[in-house]
Design a protein around this motif. Structure first.
Motif, PDB file in Angstrom:
ATOM      1  N   VAL A 254      10.355   6.843  -0.153  1.00 15.36           N
ATOM      2  CA  VAL A 254      10.707   8.216   0.242  1.00 15.36           C
ATOM      3  C   VAL A 254      11.309   8.229   1.644  1.00 15.36           C
ATOM      4  CG1 VAL A 254       9.770  10.498   0.793  1.00 15.36           C
ATOM      5  CG2 VAL A 254       9.026   9.312  -1.278  1.00 15.36           C
ATOM      6  N   LEU A 255      10.694   7.461   2.568  1.00 19.38           N
ATOM      7  CA  LEU A 255      11.216   7.384   3.932  1.00 19.38           C
ATOM      8  C   LEU A 255      12.623   6.788   3.949  1.00 19.38           C
ATOM      9  CD1 LEU A 255       8.072   6.222   5.939  1.00 19.38           C
ATOM     10  CD2 LEU A 255       9.173   8.463   6.011  1.00 19.38           C
TER      11      LEU A 255
ATOM     12  N   THR B 129       0.826  -1.216   0.000  1.00 20.76           N
ATOM     13  CA  THR B 129       0.000   0.000   0.000  1.00 20.76           C
ATOM     14  C   THR B 129       0.855   1.258   0.000  1.00 20.76           C
ATOM     15  OG1 THR B 129      -1.664  -1.197   1.270  1.00 20.76           O
ATOM     16  CG2 THR B 129      -1.886   1.190   1.187  1.00 20.76           C
ATOM     17  N   TYR B 130       1.955   1.205   0.730  1.00 18.18           N
ATOM     18  CA  TYR B 130       2.761   2.414   0.909  1.00 18.18           C
ATOM     19  C   TYR B 130       4.165   2.252   0.337  1.00 18.18           C
ATOM     20  CZ  TYR B 130      -0.968   3.468   4.221  1.00 18.18           C
ATOM     21  OH  TYR B 130      -2.193   3.687   4.790  1.00 18.18           O
ATOM     22  N   THR B 131       4.281   1.636  -0.828  1.00 18.27           N
ATOM     23  CA  THR B 131       5.597   1.414  -1.434  1.00 18.27           C
ATOM     24  C   THR B 131       6.313   2.733  -1.697  1.00 18.27           C
ATOM     25  OG1 THR B 131       4.802  -0.604  -2.495  1.00 18.27           O
ATOM     26  CG2 THR B 131       6.823   0.338  -3.358  1.00 18.27           C
ATOM     27  N   PHE B 132       5.614   3.697  -2.293  1.00 14.19           N
ATOM     28  CA  PHE B 132       6.231   4.993  -2.606  1.00 14.19           C
ATOM     29  C   PHE B 132       6.629   5.719  -1.330  1.00 14.19           C
ATOM     30  CE2 PHE B 132       5.923   9.597  -3.352  1.00 14.19           C
ATOM     31  CZ  PHE B 132       6.905   9.727  -4.320  1.00 14.19           C
ATOM     32  N   THR B 133       5.722   5.691  -0.338  1.00 14.32           N
ATOM     33  CA  THR B 133       6.028   6.347   0.949  1.00 14.32           C
ATOM     34  C   THR B 133       7.230   5.699   1.607  1.00 14.32           C
ATOM     35  OG1 THR B 133       3.670   6.799   1.226  1.00 14.32           O
ATOM     36  CG2 THR B 133       5.057   7.022   3.175  1.00 14.32           C
ATOM     37  N   ALA B 134       7.284   4.362   1.563  1.00 14.96           N
ATOM     38  CA  ALA B 134       8.419   3.635   2.153  1.00 14.96           C
ATOM     39  C   ALA B 134       9.719   4.002   1.440  1.00 14.96           C
ATOM     40  CB  ALA B 134       8.175   2.134   2.075  1.00 14.96           C
TER      41      ALA B 134
END
Length: 197
Positions: free
Chosen positions: A78-79, A71-76
């Motif tokens: 970036v983090l 779900t949060y591949t892009f967020t991960a």
């Protein structure tokens, strides 16, 4: 100097060769785990959901991690980039570099290898300086600047300070707690040879 540089280069190659295999294995393992979490776990998630089975906590945690990553591949990503940037900035500070060097020496499997490489560099540099006629205190000050690790550099600086106050090289190195017993024993042997001469 040529022999010294050749031996330093050979040592660097040996250390890199020793670290390369575990690094490749670790990278492949992380890649396999990532693919399993993203591709394989969702298949089992659907099977378990249709079976309406009660899952143990580790399995639920794995499914939750899979959903989170998908779900949060892009967020991960970036983090991850932010974490790498923060680490780079931290390493530019003295405290950050000192902490990183301490962690390097404490890492399982790699830590002892890194410490041995540092000790080899320190001993070889000290031997070259002493054989060139440089006084021991001055040689120790120079060696403390080329150790390549803040923790060992600080230990060498403390040892040099104690030697200025009349301490022996073996005793001062032992007091730092950073040098292996073999290095201390070599220093003791060399000290005895020097006193005998």
């Amino acid at each position: 100097l040529t022999v010294y540089l050749e031996k330093s280069a050979a040592l660097r190659r040996k250390v890199l060769g020793a670290i390369a295999y575990p690094t490749v294995i670790l990278t492949v393992a992380i890649g396999v785990v990532f693919i399993m979490v993203v591709k394989i776990v969702p298949i089992f998630e659907g099977v378990y959901a249709r079976a309406n089975a009660t899952l143990p906590a580790p399995t639920r945690s794995l499914i939750w991690a899979s959903v989170l990553v998908r779900t949060y591949t892009f967020t991960a990503f970036v983090l991850f980039l932010l974490a790498v940037t923060a680490l780079y900035v931290a390493l530019q500070s003295d405290a950050g570099r000192r902490l990183f060097d301490r962690v390097k020496l404490a890492v399982p499997m790699f830590g002892s290898l890194i410490r041995k490489a540092i000790m080899a560099r320190v001993c070889r540099t000290l031997a070259v300086l002493l054989n060139s006629g440089i006084p021991l205190i001055e040689a120790m000050e120079t060696v403390s600047r080329v150790a390549g690790n803040r923790i060992i550099e600080d230990a060498l600086t403390r040892a040099t300070r104690r030697m200025r106050d009349g301490g022996t090289i073996s005793a001062t190195l032992r007091e730092t707690g950073e040098f292996p017993a073999m290095i201390i024993q070599l220093a003791v042997s060399r000290q005895r040879e020097y006193l005998a001469d």
